[in-house]
Design a protein around this motif. Structure first.
Motif, PDB file in Angstrom:
ATOM      1  N   ASP B  10      43.844  78.932  58.262  1.00 42.79           N
ATOM      2  CA  ASP B  10      43.685  80.292  58.790  1.00 42.79           C
ATOM      3  C   ASP B  10      43.964  80.406  60.277  1.00 42.79           C
ATOM      4  OD1 ASP B  10      41.446  78.793  59.358  1.00 42.79           O
ATOM      5  OD2 ASP B  10      40.177  80.572  59.539  1.00 42.79           O
ATOM      6  N   GLU B  11      44.108  79.314  60.994  1.00 41.25           N
ATOM      7  CA  GLU B  11      44.426  79.407  62.423  1.00 41.25           C
ATOM      8  C   GLU B  11      45.929  79.604  62.577  1.00 41.25           C
ATOM      9  OE1 GLU B  11      43.222  79.192  65.617  1.00 41.25           O
ATOM     10  OE2 GLU B  11      41.189  79.567  64.859  1.00 41.25           O
ATOM     11  N   MET B  55      37.395  74.878  57.010  1.00 41.63           N
ATOM     12  CA  MET B  55      36.757  76.135  57.416  1.00 41.63           C
ATOM     13  C   MET B  55      37.703  77.290  57.161  1.00 41.63           C
ATOM     14  SD  MET B  55      33.752  75.559  59.264  1.00 41.63           S
ATOM     15  CE  MET B  55      33.672  76.327  60.866  1.00 41.63           C
ATOM     16  N   LEU B  56      37.585  77.878  55.976  1.00 38.02           N
ATOM     17  CA  LEU B  56      38.461  78.992  55.627  1.00 38.02           C
ATOM     18  C   LEU B  56      37.620  80.243  55.424  1.00 38.02           C
ATOM     19  CD1 LEU B  56      40.731  77.202  53.046  1.00 38.02           C
ATOM     20  CD2 LEU B  56      41.482  78.167  55.232  1.00 38.02           C
ATOM     21  N   PRO B  57      38.169  81.401  55.692  1.00 41.83           N
ATOM     22  CA  PRO B  57      37.411  82.623  55.425  1.00 41.83           C
ATOM     23  C   PRO B  57      37.181  82.811  53.925  1.00 41.83           C
ATOM     24  CG  PRO B  57      39.638  83.113  56.225  1.00 41.83           C
ATOM     25  CD  PRO B  57      39.458  81.646  56.349  1.00 41.83           C
ATOM     26  N   ALA B  84      38.154  70.272  61.422  1.00 44.31           N
ATOM     27  CA  ALA B  84      37.928  70.209  62.868  1.00 44.31           C
ATOM     28  C   ALA B  84      36.481  69.838  63.169  1.00 44.31           C
ATOM     29  CB  ALA B  84      38.263  71.558  63.506  1.00 44.31           C
ATOM     30  N   ARG B  85      35.690  69.668  62.110  1.00 40.01           N
ATOM     31  CA  ARG B  85      34.275  69.383  62.389  1.00 40.01           C
ATOM     32  C   ARG B  85      34.041  67.907  62.639  1.00 40.01           C
ATOM     33  NH1 ARG B  85      30.957  73.275  58.429  1.00 40.01           N
ATOM     34  NH2 ARG B  85      31.586  71.729  56.914  1.00 40.01           N
ATOM     35  N   GLY B  86      34.896  67.086  62.040  1.00 41.92           N
ATOM     36  CA  GLY B  86      34.904  65.666  62.394  1.00 41.92           C
ATOM     37  C   GLY B  86      33.619  64.922  62.115  1.00 41.92           C
ATOM     38  N   GLN B  87      32.934  65.270  61.025  1.00 45.79           N
ATOM     39  CA  GLN B  87      31.743  64.502  60.707  1.00 45.79           C
ATOM     40  C   GLN B  87      32.026  63.611  59.503  1.00 45.79           C
ATOM     41  OE1 GLN B  87      28.745  67.472  60.193  1.00 45.79           O
ATOM     42  NE2 GLN B  87      28.156  67.349  62.346  1.00 45.79           N
ATOM     43  N   LYS B  89      30.179  62.870  57.174  1.00 46.94           N
ATOM     44  CA  LYS B  89      29.687  63.341  55.878  1.00 46.94           C
ATOM     45  C   LYS B  89      30.674  64.324  55.247  1.00 46.94           C
ATOM     46  CE  LYS B  89      26.711  67.172  57.155  1.00 46.94           C
ATOM     47  NZ  LYS B  89      25.448  67.519  57.778  1.00 46.94           N
ATOM     48  N   THR B 104      41.404  64.375  60.547  1.00 42.98           N
ATOM     49  CA  THR B 104      40.564  65.099  61.487  1.00 42.98           C
ATOM     50  C   THR B 104      41.442  65.716  62.569  1.00 42.98           C
ATOM     51  OG1 THR B 104      38.898  63.429  61.094  1.00 42.98           O
ATOM     52  CG2 THR B 104      38.533  64.892  62.927  1.00 42.98           C
ATOM     53  N   LYS B 105      41.157  66.972  62.891  1.00 37.08           N
ATOM     54  CA  LYS B 105      41.872  67.632  63.980  1.00 37.08           C
ATOM     55  C   LYS B 105      41.287  67.170  65.309  1.00 37.08           C
ATOM     56  CE  LYS B 105      42.462  71.944  61.365  1.00 37.08           C
ATOM     57  NZ  LYS B 105      42.020  73.346  61.288  1.00 37.08           N
ATOM     58  N   PRO B 106      41.999  67.055  66.379  1.00 35.68           N
ATOM     59  CA  PRO B 106      43.467  67.222  66.405  1.00 35.68           C
ATOM     60  C   PRO B 106      44.173  65.971  65.894  1.00 35.68           C
ATOM     61  CG  PRO B 106      42.618  66.799  68.609  1.00 35.68           C
ATOM     62  CD  PRO B 106      41.438  66.825  67.702  1.00 35.68           C
ATOM     63  N   PHE B 107      45.326  66.182  65.322  1.00 34.67           N
ATOM     64  CA  PHE B 107      46.068  65.080  64.724  1.00 34.67           C
ATOM     65  C   PHE B 107      47.384  64.897  65.466  1.00 34.67           C
ATOM     66  CE2 PHE B 107      46.323  69.053  62.307  1.00 34.67           C
ATOM     67  CZ  PHE B 107      47.618  69.436  62.633  1.00 34.67           C
ATOM     68  N   SER B 108      48.001  63.736  65.210  1.00 34.97           N
ATOM     69  CA  SER B 108      49.360  63.601  65.754  1.00 34.97           C
ATOM     70  C   SER B 108      50.337  64.027  64.670  1.00 34.97           C
ATOM     71  CB  SER B 108      49.615  62.157  66.192  1.00 34.97           C
ATOM     72  OG  SER B 108      50.108  61.398  65.113  1.00 34.97           O
TER      73      SER B 108
ATOM     74  N   SER C 678      32.161  71.256  67.789  1.00 41.59           N
ATOM     75  CA  SER C 678      33.270  70.365  67.467  1.00 41.59           C
ATOM     76  C   SER C 678      34.436  71.178  66.925  1.00 41.59           C
ATOM     77  CB  SER C 678      32.797  69.337  66.444  1.00 41.59           C
ATOM     78  OG  SER C 678      33.881  68.660  65.899  1.00 41.59           O
ATOM     79  N   THR C 686      43.904  71.128  68.596  1.00 39.73           N
ATOM     80  CA  THR C 686      44.890  70.782  67.575  1.00 39.73           C
ATOM     81  C   THR C 686      46.237  71.437  67.872  1.00 39.73           C
ATOM     82  OG1 THR C 686      43.086  70.743  65.997  1.00 39.73           O
ATOM     83  CG2 THR C 686      45.308  70.769  65.087  1.00 39.73           C
ATOM     84  N   ARG C 689      47.772  69.864  71.051  1.00 45.12           N
ATOM     85  CA  ARG C 689      48.355  68.537  70.848  1.00 45.12           C
ATOM     86  C   ARG C 689      49.636  68.623  70.030  1.00 45.12           C
ATOM     87  NH1 ARG C 689      45.596  63.099  68.276  1.00 45.12           N
ATOM     88  NH2 ARG C 689      47.457  61.801  68.539  1.00 45.12           N
ATOM     89  N   GLU C 693      53.397  67.679  71.348  1.00 43.09           N
ATOM     90  CA  GLU C 693      54.251  66.671  70.740  1.00 43.09           C
ATOM     91  C   GLU C 693      55.612  67.246  70.366  1.00 43.09           C
ATOM     92  OE1 GLU C 693      50.664  63.941  68.821  1.00 43.09           O
ATOM     93  OE2 GLU C 693      52.319  64.613  67.535  1.00 43.09           O
ATOM     94  N   ASP C 844      34.155  84.183  58.424  1.00 40.25           N
ATOM     95  CA  ASP C 844      34.737  83.051  59.117  1.00 40.25           C
ATOM     96  C   ASP C 844      36.094  83.396  59.706  1.00 40.25           C
ATOM     97  OD1 ASP C 844      32.863  81.060  59.080  1.00 40.25           O
ATOM     98  OD2 ASP C 844      33.217  80.680  56.948  1.00 40.25           O
TER      99      ASP C 844
END
Lengths: 86, 125, 893
Positions: B10-11, B55-57, B84-87, B89, B104-108, C678, C686, C689, C693, C844
């Motif tokens: 969604d971003e 995380m989607l609407p 993007a939460r990077g946990q 769990k 996990t964001k950010p990614f290459s 986070s 994101t 970056r 790149e 959201d």
């Protein structure tokens, strides 16, 4: 408390002897009580002037008394030995 | 024939970035931004792989993943999740639900491409 | 003849020696050689305080009157010790585990640390011991008068009454010096115990010497003695069945319940194993003390003139035979018997009086704020000294009232029957889980009253307290209430009558009261502590000293920290020391850690005192008493609250549950917040970056390059804004914000806000007409920030075709209310609580540049300004109301 180092679990063979000692320790005062209570059964009556000879009664009572002390000594020594073993 | 990737994210800026690098690498890309209609979108488009945001609407990526794994047609579909939460769990939860890859964001950009290629190759092989 | 003056001098010298012994013993306790002071032998000898002047003089008198019946008084204690496994072992274990300081403390502690019970037992003990002390006074007076009468040159031919008074005063002074010289933390007195042991030897040697003299010196050997017995007035012995059994039982009960016996048996016990030795050694001591009683009585009856007091045969026989040295030894034996009893009894009783009567009253009189202070030391010492004086004064009073003429044995039995009233509560307390405070109090009270009515009051002489009419016709003229024939049952032996009825009704009241009442939680806890005192460890382990110490510490720590925490602490330290299980070596570092942990629960002074008590022994003094008093007071207060306000407790439990839920929620919120941060940080990163790149890869159309660079720039700004918001919020939440208070019109603030928020778009803003007239004194910059947030929210979330924002203003009572109402869909009711939380975007749907912090910041700003912001329902669209107080400057800062 949990049974972290319960001696009973570690040494199962000791159980019967310690239990026997405990039982003797509990029985002893009752045996003594019965012996000391026996004079009640003697055929005496103050009203009729009947009684036992004080001297023989004294010998009986002090003998019972001393006998109980001897038994108590033996018991105490048995407990002390058990403590040392344990 | 070019392989088809469906991107559910969604971003707008992230959609733009991923679309760009996939197109440049020779993939066919479609993007979808709503959680609620994502499952039917996958079913109607039948892509070769799905990139799924968490995380989607309206419906979370985990729920979408679970629904997709529940039906036979998409049970083995390669699905890569992005969060993007990077946990940890989240990662465990995704793996429990049967995700194919997890990033996990950010990614290459290179990692995204490598993961997508690996997923599609494995599905083919 | 021994002159009276020499006798007095010998007595004083003897007292001086005792004092020296006590002093040296106490000094030795501090050093290394304390081991033998705490030997089983000393323990056994200290038990001889049971043998008072009653034994020393009175037993012979008893035998001269009633033959062999006197041995009942010694067979009872023999049974108790031979059966130590049943009761004594338990009492000693509990006494040590619970740090019991007296029999009153035992009863009080068992029944939920009840102050009332402690007081009842204390009063009972004081009253019950009074005849006993009178007995000692009488015996010393009698023995002195024997010497005085035999010495025509005696300077003072004092009357018996004044002699008794002087003896009482002397003993009081002696005991105060002896027993309250130090305020020992664990109520152990090694000096006194040592002196008692010496006296025990003196009285045994004296009695055996007199006995040997009588048997071999006067009667001519064992055979002749037996023959003499058979021709004496007590040659025939009729066993008085009820008295035989009743007195044996009574002496056994009294042996356990007499305050001084409890003191030497339990309180002064330093090692459970001493009971092993005492179990046979003390019966042997009693046997030896009894051995020559009948011969002395018989020979006395034979040789002494008609009418000579048989209570004094021990003294008068050697005297009349010219054995002056032996007579003085006998006198010292009797003197030892009397003084050791009075000293220990007075110490035990004064401890009870100060701990269970004086200290509670003092603490209560000080009110709630009575915490640790130095005053308690003086209160305790002074109350003990006064108690000793009062106790001896009561003894003297009783001696005077009873006329000084009663036989020693009769007075001793009154005492025995009085203290035996504690037996049901004590035995019930350590064996019966269901025994309650109410039951114990009922039993004790009923027993006490019946004992006083049937035994104590008649004994002080008919016409003194009870009138002759009451004795003959019963209370209120009710025949069945005659004190010596309750329920019209005549012909019972008076002692057995009193003991039977008082203990019967005592026990019945105790059982009935216990069954009919419900124990408080504290009582339940104490009951299980007492009853399971033994089943926890297993006998073998408890006697290993090193382990027992750590275990004691664990028991204590569990009582203070709760089992879970205490066990965790102990286990962790044991693991640090490389041991498994729960019992670390009590090293200094571990003790420090334990003390720290306990300080959290009971305060540092108390924790220190308690640890010191467990580990060091003698060094702690005042703090410890205060710890005991404080702890008791705290627990009393706690238990009172439990009883009185159980409803409040339920509420408190609910509140605790709520608080716990809030904590759990807070924890979840914290996790969610971190997760949100986070997310909010990583999302722009994101894009940054990824596009960086792409830009690095090169080969882009110029149009794309510009576009992607712009995205990077936008996302960077978004990141910066997010960080600014977070910092802002953090400052606001911590209340560290510096407010810049100024006065301006609402119009000015609105201008500033709309100018900042209005970057394009078609939002129509309706301003309140009176905006110019409304003056605000606040941080106008911050207020504008709130408005900017509200306006940009409307811009973002208002879904109407022609979005409108209506601003209304109202002033009432100095407060200013500002409403911001749009024409959108509003916020669903379910979400209205949430919107002011951090990152609480309702959907959201990510609006660029919004992290969901806006309303949270608004709320914090309004709070800092002393006002509020809330959602205003029922306005059509989304509506927010700001409220500012009149002079927020004062209110907020």
């Amino acid at each position: 408390m949990t049974a972290v180092d319960d001696p009973k679990q570690n040494q199962p063979t000791r159980l019967p002897r310690s239990r026997r000692l405990t039982e003797i320790a509990i029985a002893l005062p009752f045996v003594g009580g019965v012996c000391v209570g026996i004079p009640v059964l003697w055929n005496t009556d103050a009203e009729q002037g009947a009684g036992v000879a004080t001297s023989s009664a004294a010998i009986y009572l002090f003998s019972v008394w001393f006998g109980m002390i001897v038994l108590a000594v033996l018991l105490a020594r048995a407990f002390a030995r058990q403590d040392q073993d344990a | 024939m070019r392989k088809h990737i469906l991107l559910i994210e969604d971003e707008p800026n992230i959609v733009e970035a991923i679309t760009f690098i996939l197109l440049r690498d020779g993939w066919q890309v479609d993007a979808h931004s709503d959680g609620a209609t994502a499952v039917s979108k996958v079913q109607s488009m039948a892509p070769d792989a799905v990139i799924l945001d968490v995380m989607l609407p309206n419906k979370s990526g985990f729920d979408i993943l679970r629904d997709l794994r529940a039906v036979p047609e998409t049970r083995d579909l390669p699905i890569m999740m992005l969060t993007a939460r990077g946990q940890t769990k989240d990662r465990e939860r995704a793996e429990d639900l049967g995700v194919s890859a997890f990033m996990t964001k950010p990614f290459s950009n290179a990692d995204v491409l490598a993961n997508v290629r690996a997923l599609v190759d494995r599905a083919d092989g | 003849m021994v002159s009276f003056d020499i006798l007095v001098a010998v007595s004083l010298a003897y007292v001086a020696i005792l004092f020296a012994v006590a002093f040296l013993a106490e000094r030795a306790t501090d050093g290394r050689r304390a081991q033998w002071l705490r030997s089983p032998l000393i323990y056994t000898l200290s038990l001889s305080v049971y043998c008072t002047a009653w034994t020393f003089y009175g037993a012979v008198g008893f035998a001269a009157r009633s033959g062999l019946e006197f041995v009942t008084i010694y067979l009872g204690p023999t049974g108790v010790l031979i059966g130590w496994w049943l009761i004594l072992r338990r009492l000693v274990r509990i006494g040590r585990a619970e740090r019991i300081t007296s029999i009153a403390d035992l009863i009080s502690s068992r029944f939920g640390k009840s102050a009332a019970l402690g007081g009842i037992v204390t009063i009972l003990a004081v009253v019950g011991t009074t005849p006993y002390i009178a007995l000692q006074l009488q015996s010393v007076t009698l023995s002195l008068s024997v010497f005085a009468a035999a010495d025509p040159a005696a300077a003072v031919q004092a009357s018996p009454n004044s002699t008794a008074l002087w003896v009482a005063v002397g003993l009081a002074v002696f005991t105060i010096l002896f027993g309250t010289r130090t305020l020992d933390s664990n109520e152990r007195h090694s000096g006194v115990v040592m002196a008692i042991a010496v006296e025990a030897v003196v009285k045994l040697v004296a009695l055996l010497a007199v006995g040997a003299f009588v048997v071999w010196g006067l009667a001519g050997g064992v055979g002749n003695t037996l023959a003499l017995i058979d021709t004496s007035p007590i040659a025939q012995w009729s066993v008085p069945n009820s008295r035989w059994i009743g007195l044996t039982f009574l002496s056994a009960a009294a042996f356990l319940c007499l305050p001084r016996m409890f003191h030497v048996l339990v309180v002064e016990n330093s090692d459970e194993r001493h009971l092993h030795t005492a179990s046979w050694a003390f019966p042997l001591y009693l046997l030896l003390m009894s051995l020559f009683v009948v011969p002395i009585a018989v020979v006395g009856l034979d040789m002494m003139p008609e009418g000579a007091n048989p209570d004094l045969f021990v003294l008068t026989l050697p005297m009349t035979q010219g054995q002056n040295g032996l007579a003085v030894l006998a006198f010292l034996g009797g003197f030892s018997s009397a003084t050791s009893m009075v000293i220990v009894a007075a110490i035990a009783l004064s401890t009870m009086v100060s701990n269970h009567l004086a200290a509670p009253v003092w603490l209560r009189s000080r009110g709630e704020g009575a915490t640790v202070s130095g005053d308690l030391r003086n209160v305790v010492l002074m109350s003990r000294r006064i108690a000793i004086a009062v106790i001896l004064g009561l003894g003297y009073l009783y001696y005077r009232l009873s006329g000084g003429g009663a036989a020693l044995a009769a007075m001793g039995l009154i005492s025995f029957a009085g203290v035996a009233q504690v037996l049901p509560a004590m035995v019930g307390g350590i064996f019966w889980r269901g025994a309650t405070r109410i039951g114990a109090a009922a039993g004790l009270t009923v027993g006490f009253i019946l004992w006083a009515y049937t035994m104590l009051l008649p004994s002080v002489g008919v016409g003194t307290i009870l009138s002759a009419a009451v004795v003959d016709q019963g209370l209120f003229g009710l025949h069945w209430l005659r004190p010596r024939a309750l329920f019209g049952i005549d012909g019972m032996d008076p002692v057995i009558h009193a003991v039977f009825w008082s203990l019967l009704f005592n026990t019945l009241a105790f059982v009935a009261g216990s069954i009919l009442s419900t124990p408080t939680p504290l009582e339940r806890m104490q009951a299980s502590q007492f009853i399971t005192a033994f089943d926890q460890g297993g006998a073998a382990r408890s006697w290993r000293h090193g382990v027992a110490e750590a275990e004691d510490l664990l028991l204590m720590a569990q009582r203070i920290l709760g089992p879970t925490d205490a066990q965790r602490l102990f286990r962790a330290h044991a693991a640090d020391q490389g041991k498994t299980g729960y019992l670390p070596t009590p090293s200094p570092s571990f003790l420090e850690a334990l003390e720290r942990a306990m300080s959290g629960s009971v305060g540092s002074a108390t924790a220190h005192a308690m640890i010191g008590q467990m580990v060091g022994g003698a060094s702690v003094t005042v703090e410890d008493l205060m710890a005991v008093a404080d702890e008791t007071a705290q627990i009393m207060e706690y238990s009172n609250r439990l009883e009185a306000k159980s409803e409040e407790l339920t509420n408190a439990a609910d509140q605790l549950r709520d608080a716990n839920m809030k904590l759990v929620q807070l924890s979840h919120q914290k996790d969610a917040f971190l997760s949100q941060i986070s997310h909010e940080l990583r999302t722009p990163m994101t894009s940054i970056r990824s596009f960086s790149e792409i830009l690095q890869d090169g080969a882009l159309a110029p149009k794309d390059r510009v576009k992607y660079a712009t995205i990077i720039s936008d996302e960077t700004q978004r990141l910066t804004r997010l960080l600014d918001d977070l910092l802002d919020l953090s400052v606001l939440e911590n209340g560290q914000v510096a407010l810049d208070i100024e006065t301006g019109s609402l119009a000015q603030v609105l201008d500033r806000a709309t100018a900042a928020a209005d970057f394009g778009g078609d939002l129509e803003i309706q301003r309140p007409r009176q905006a110019d007239a409304i003056l605000l004194t606040t941080d106008l910059e911050r207020l504008a920030q709130v408005m900017i947030n509200l306006i940009s929210n409307t811009r973002k979330y208002c879904v109407a075709d022609h979005p409108k924002l209506k601003i209304r203003a109202r002033q009432a009572g100095g407060d200013t209310e500002l409403d911001f109402i749009d024409n959108g869909e509003g916020v669903p009711a379910a979400h209205r609580q949430l919107i002011f939380e951090k990152f609480a975007r309702i959907s959201d749907e990510a609006k660029a540049g919004s992290a969901g912090l806006g309303l949270a910041i608004c709320r914090e700003i309004m709070t800092n300004l002393g006002g509020t912001i809330e959602y205003l329902p029922g306005q059509g669209g989304a509506a927010f109301r700001l409220r500012l107080p009149a002079s927020q400057a004062m209110a907020a800062q």
